[in-house]
Design a protein around this motif. Structure first.
Motif, PDB file in Angstrom:
ATOM      1  N   LYS B   3      -5.993   7.051  17.967  1.00 55.48           N
ATOM      2  CA  LYS B   3      -4.856   6.516  17.256  1.00 55.48           C
ATOM      3  C   LYS B   3      -5.198   5.154  16.674  1.00 55.48           C
ATOM      4  CE  LYS B   3       0.112   6.622  17.574  1.00 55.48           C
ATOM      5  NZ  LYS B   3       1.263   6.859  18.426  1.00 55.48           N
ATOM      6  N   VAL B   4      -4.921   5.016  15.383  1.00 49.69           N
ATOM      7  CA  VAL B   4      -5.040   3.727  14.705  1.00 49.69           C
ATOM      8  C   VAL B   4      -3.658   3.401  14.185  1.00 49.69           C
ATOM      9  CG1 VAL B   4      -6.122   2.423  12.857  1.00 49.69           C
ATOM     10  CG2 VAL B   4      -7.422   4.204  14.059  1.00 49.69           C
ATOM     11  N   THR B   5      -3.127   2.285  14.635  1.00 44.25           N
ATOM     12  CA  THR B   5      -1.781   1.907  14.217  1.00 44.25           C
ATOM     13  C   THR B   5      -1.834   0.632  13.390  1.00 44.25           C
ATOM     14  OG1 THR B   5      -1.447   0.724  16.299  1.00 44.25           O
ATOM     15  CG2 THR B   5      -0.672   2.984  16.200  1.00 44.25           C
ATOM     16  N   GLN B   6      -0.932   0.560  12.437  1.00 46.33           N
ATOM     17  CA  GLN B   6      -0.810  -0.630  11.593  1.00 46.33           C
ATOM     18  C   GLN B   6       0.588  -1.182  11.768  1.00 46.33           C
ATOM     19  OE1 GLN B   6      -3.501   1.434   8.177  1.00 46.33           O
ATOM     20  NE2 GLN B   6      -2.583  -0.510   7.602  1.00 46.33           N
ATOM     21  N   SER B   7       0.683  -2.503  11.726  1.00 48.15           N
ATOM     22  CA  SER B   7       1.911  -3.181  12.149  1.00 48.15           C
ATOM     23  C   SER B   7       3.116  -2.836  11.290  1.00 48.15           C
ATOM     24  CB  SER B   7       1.707  -4.694  12.165  1.00 48.15           C
ATOM     25  OG  SER B   7       1.130  -5.127  10.945  1.00 48.15           O
ATOM     26  N   SER B   8       2.907  -2.588  10.008  1.00 44.69           N
ATOM     27  CA  SER B   8       4.051  -2.296   9.129  1.00 44.69           C
ATOM     28  C   SER B   8       3.697  -1.166   8.179  1.00 44.69           C
ATOM     29  CB  SER B   8       4.427  -3.532   8.296  1.00 44.69           C
ATOM     30  OG  SER B   8       4.667  -4.651   9.107  1.00 44.69           O
ATOM     31  N   ARG B   9       4.660  -0.335   7.838  1.00 48.35           N
ATOM     32  CA  ARG B   9       4.425   0.679   6.810  1.00 48.35           C
ATOM     33  C   ARG B   9       4.701   0.112   5.420  1.00 48.35           C
ATOM     34  NH1 ARG B   9       3.826   6.015   8.788  1.00 48.35           N
ATOM     35  NH2 ARG B   9       3.350   6.502   6.630  1.00 48.35           N
ATOM     36  N   TYR B  10       5.699  -0.745   5.351  1.00 42.17           N
ATOM     37  CA  TYR B  10       6.072  -1.367   4.081  1.00 42.17           C
ATOM     38  C   TYR B  10       6.287  -2.857   4.306  1.00 42.17           C
ATOM     39  CZ  TYR B  10       7.063   3.446   2.744  1.00 42.17           C
ATOM     40  OH  TYR B  10       6.969   4.787   2.506  1.00 42.17           O
ATOM     41  N   LEU B  11       5.858  -3.644   3.321  1.00 40.85           N
ATOM     42  CA  LEU B  11       5.983  -5.094   3.423  1.00 40.85           C
ATOM     43  C   LEU B  11       6.232  -5.650   2.033  1.00 40.85           C
ATOM     44  CD1 LEU B  11       5.668  -6.782   6.004  1.00 40.85           C
ATOM     45  CD2 LEU B  11       3.266  -7.111   5.416  1.00 40.85           C
ATOM     46  N   VAL B  12       7.204  -6.547   1.922  1.00 37.49           N
ATOM     47  CA  VAL B  12       7.459  -7.217   0.650  1.00 37.49           C
ATOM     48  C   VAL B  12       7.338  -8.714   0.881  1.00 37.49           C
ATOM     49  CG1 VAL B  12       9.074  -7.612  -1.236  1.00 37.49           C
ATOM     50  CG2 VAL B  12       9.014  -5.378  -0.108  1.00 37.49           C
ATOM     51  N   LYS B  13       6.464  -9.357   0.127  1.00 32.50           N
ATOM     52  CA  LYS B  13       6.231 -10.785   0.292  1.00 32.50           C
ATOM     53  C   LYS B  13       6.319 -11.470  -1.070  1.00 32.50           C
ATOM     54  CE  LYS B  13       5.391 -10.799   4.718  1.00 32.50           C
ATOM     55  NZ  LYS B  13       6.250 -11.565   5.660  1.00 32.50           N
ATOM     56  N   ARG B  14       6.499 -12.778  -1.010  1.00 32.98           N
ATOM     57  CA  ARG B  14       6.553 -13.554  -2.247  1.00 32.98           C
ATOM     58  C   ARG B  14       5.199 -14.179  -2.547  1.00 32.98           C
ATOM     59  NH1 ARG B  14      11.454 -14.082  -4.323  1.00 32.98           N
ATOM     60  NH2 ARG B  14      13.268 -13.778  -2.984  1.00 32.98           N
ATOM     61  N   THR B  15       4.956 -14.406  -3.799  1.00 37.15           N
ATOM     62  CA  THR B  15       3.716 -15.070  -4.235  1.00 37.15           C
ATOM     63  C   THR B  15       3.549 -16.393  -3.493  1.00 37.15           C
ATOM     64  OG1 THR B  15       3.967 -14.113  -6.442  1.00 37.15           O
ATOM     65  CG2 THR B  15       2.485 -15.985  -6.228  1.00 37.15           C
ATOM     66  N   GLY B  16       2.333 -16.591  -2.979  1.00 36.15           N
ATOM     67  CA  GLY B  16       2.024 -17.826  -2.279  1.00 36.15           C
ATOM     68  C   GLY B  16       2.206 -17.753  -0.773  1.00 36.15           C
ATOM     69  N   GLU B  17       2.875 -16.741  -0.282  1.00 30.83           N
ATOM     70  CA  GLU B  17       3.078 -16.600   1.154  1.00 30.83           C
ATOM     71  C   GLU B  17       1.772 -16.203   1.845  1.00 30.83           C
ATOM     72  OE1 GLU B  17       7.060 -14.145   1.172  1.00 30.83           O
ATOM     73  OE2 GLU B  17       6.720 -14.994   3.162  1.00 30.83           O
ATOM     74  N   LYS B  18       1.670 -16.575   3.110  1.00 31.95           N
ATOM     75  CA  LYS B  18       0.545 -16.124   3.935  1.00 31.95           C
ATOM     76  C   LYS B  18       0.983 -14.820   4.597  1.00 31.95           C
ATOM     77  CE  LYS B  18      -2.889 -17.981   7.148  1.00 31.95           C
ATOM     78  NZ  LYS B  18      -3.362 -19.198   7.843  1.00 31.95           N
ATOM     79  N   VAL B  19       0.119 -13.813   4.497  1.00 32.05           N
ATOM     80  CA  VAL B  19       0.477 -12.481   4.976  1.00 32.05           C
ATOM     81  C   VAL B  19      -0.530 -12.022   6.025  1.00 32.05           C
ATOM     82  CG1 VAL B  19       0.923 -10.086   4.313  1.00 32.05           C
ATOM     83  CG2 VAL B  19       1.432 -11.938   2.693  1.00 32.05           C
ATOM     84  N   GLY B 108      -5.546   4.439   9.921  1.00 30.51           N
ATOM     85  CA  GLY B 108      -4.134   4.250  10.169  1.00 30.51           C
ATOM     86  C   GLY B 108      -3.321   4.808   9.011  1.00 30.51           C
ATOM     87  N   PRO B 109      -1.994   4.783   9.100  1.00 27.72           N
ATOM     88  CA  PRO B 109      -1.141   5.364   8.055  1.00 27.72           C
ATOM     89  C   PRO B 109      -1.001   4.495   6.816  1.00 27.72           C
ATOM     90  CG  PRO B 109       0.202   4.450   9.802  1.00 27.72           C
ATOM     91  CD  PRO B 109      -1.222   4.328  10.265  1.00 27.72           C
ATOM     92  N   GLY B 110      -1.477   3.262   6.905  1.00 30.78           N
ATOM     93  CA  GLY B 110      -1.421   2.394   5.736  1.00 30.78           C
ATOM     94  C   GLY B 110      -0.211   1.477   5.727  1.00 30.78           C
ATOM     95  N   THR B 111      -0.376   0.344   5.061  1.00 28.20           N
ATOM     96  CA  THR B 111       0.727  -0.585   4.799  1.00 28.20           C
ATOM     97  C   THR B 111       0.841  -0.762   3.296  1.00 28.20           C
ATOM     98  OG1 THR B 111       0.408  -1.853   6.847  1.00 28.20           O
ATOM     99  CG2 THR B 111       1.557  -2.959   5.044  1.00 28.20           C
ATOM    100  N   ARG B 112       2.004  -0.435   2.775  1.00 22.47           N
ATOM    101  CA  ARG B 112       2.213  -0.641   1.337  1.00 22.47           C
ATOM    102  C   ARG B 112       2.787  -2.044   1.149  1.00 22.47           C
ATOM    103  NH1 ARG B 112       1.514   1.899  -3.023  1.00 22.47           N
ATOM    104  NH2 ARG B 112       1.153   3.905  -2.042  1.00 22.47           N
ATOM    105  N   LEU B 113       1.974  -2.913   0.596  1.00 18.05           N
ATOM    106  CA  LEU B 113       2.356  -4.315   0.394  1.00 18.05           C
ATOM    107  C   LEU B 113       2.757  -4.534  -1.053  1.00 18.05           C
ATOM    108  CD1 LEU B 113       2.470  -7.326   1.294  1.00 18.05           C
ATOM    109  CD2 LEU B 113       0.081  -7.490   0.604  1.00 18.05           C
ATOM    110  N   THR B 114       3.923  -5.125  -1.228  1.00 18.60           N
ATOM    111  CA  THR B 114       4.367  -5.532  -2.556  1.00 18.60           C
ATOM    112  C   THR B 114       4.519  -7.042  -2.572  1.00 18.60           C
ATOM    113  OG1 THR B 114       5.584  -3.461  -2.846  1.00 18.60           O
ATOM    114  CG2 THR B 114       6.160  -5.289  -4.322  1.00 18.60           C
ATOM    115  N   VAL B 115       3.864  -7.682  -3.528  1.00 19.13           N
ATOM    116  CA  VAL B 115       3.963  -9.133  -3.676  1.00 19.13           C
ATOM    117  C   VAL B 115       4.740  -9.417  -4.963  1.00 19.13           C
ATOM    118  CG1 VAL B 115       2.720 -11.325  -3.812  1.00 19.13           C
ATOM    119  CG2 VAL B 115       1.764  -9.423  -2.502  1.00 19.13           C
TER     120      VAL B 115
END
Lengths: 112, 116
Positions: B3-19, B108-115
């Motif tokens: 099993k490989v797990t990733q902390s989030s499936r979806y993430l939305v962050k703002r420009t300049g944020e530390k992720v 893992g299932p992946g994290t879809r990151l939107t910035v």
């Protein structure tokens, strides 16, 4: 940098048809893997081919590694809707800790 | 089952944020990898680690860093997120040695990151 060119990028076929996906490189690979990825999931390994000229069969899927270990193909016989997904080839170069070089992927859609 | 797990499936962050993207595997694998996946480009390697505290750059490391303090955990850090880092991020692990057929990578299932 080793590159893998995968073709075609898209395949849309009817149930029961046959298809072939190609993976080509100008570089020699120690081995080549094929993965399948379904929406919302990570890729899952289907097969690894190691020897030049090797052919492996997995039910209706046939995988071949080229004699020179620079290319590979995936042939599906009598495709079914359950075969729908993204197919990725990936090559292992020297040893490099098992680092893989991936092709661009082929999105296969099989219509009932 | 591996099993490989990733902390989030979806993430939305703002420009300049530390992720921070976290990945954990339960198979005692030595190798861990971070990829980004974009349509028509396949999987591109960002960084990989072959042991605790060891890391190597992949093909596209710019704008990213990684941390591996424990064998089972591999973190990807975007120091200052930018819109061109909007993507699907995949973590994988594998054994470090053995036969060529044992270099299977487990994803893992992946994290879809939107910035934005």
């Amino acid at each position: 940098t080793q590159l893998l060119e995968q073709s075609p990028q898209f395949l849309s076929i009817q149930e029961g048809e046959n298809l072939t996906v190609y993976c080509n490189s100008s570089s020699v690979f120690s081995s080549l893997q094929w993965y399948r990825q379904e929406p919302g999931e990570g890729p899952v390994l289907l097969v690894t081919v190691v020897t030049g000229g090797e052919v492996k069969k997995l039910k209706r899927l046939t995988f071949q590694f080229g004699d020179a270990r620079k290319d590979s193909s995936l042939h599906i016989t009598a495709a079914q809707p359950g075969d729908t997904g993204l197919y990725l080839c990936a090559g292992i170069g020297g040893t490099s800790y098992g680092k893989l070089t991936f092709g661009q992927g082929t999105i296969l859609t099989v219509h009932p | 089952d591996v099993k490989v797990t990733q902390s989030s499936r979806y993430l939305v962050k703002r420009t300049g944020e530390k992720v921070f993207l976290e990945c954990v595997q339960d198979m005692d694998h030595e190798n861990m990898f971070w990829y980004r996946q974009d349509p028509g480009l396949g999987l591109r390697l960002i960084y990989f680690s072959y042991d605790v505290k060891m890391k190597e750059k992949g093909d596209i490391p710019e704008g990213y860093s990684v941390s591996r303090e424990k064998k089972e955990r591999f973190s990807l850090i975007l120091e200052s997120a930018s819109t061109n880092q909007t993507s699907m991020y995949l973590c994988a692990s594998s054994y470090a040695s053995g036969s060529l057929s044992s270099y299977e990578q487990y994803f893992g299932p992946g994290t879809r990151l939107t910035v934005t």
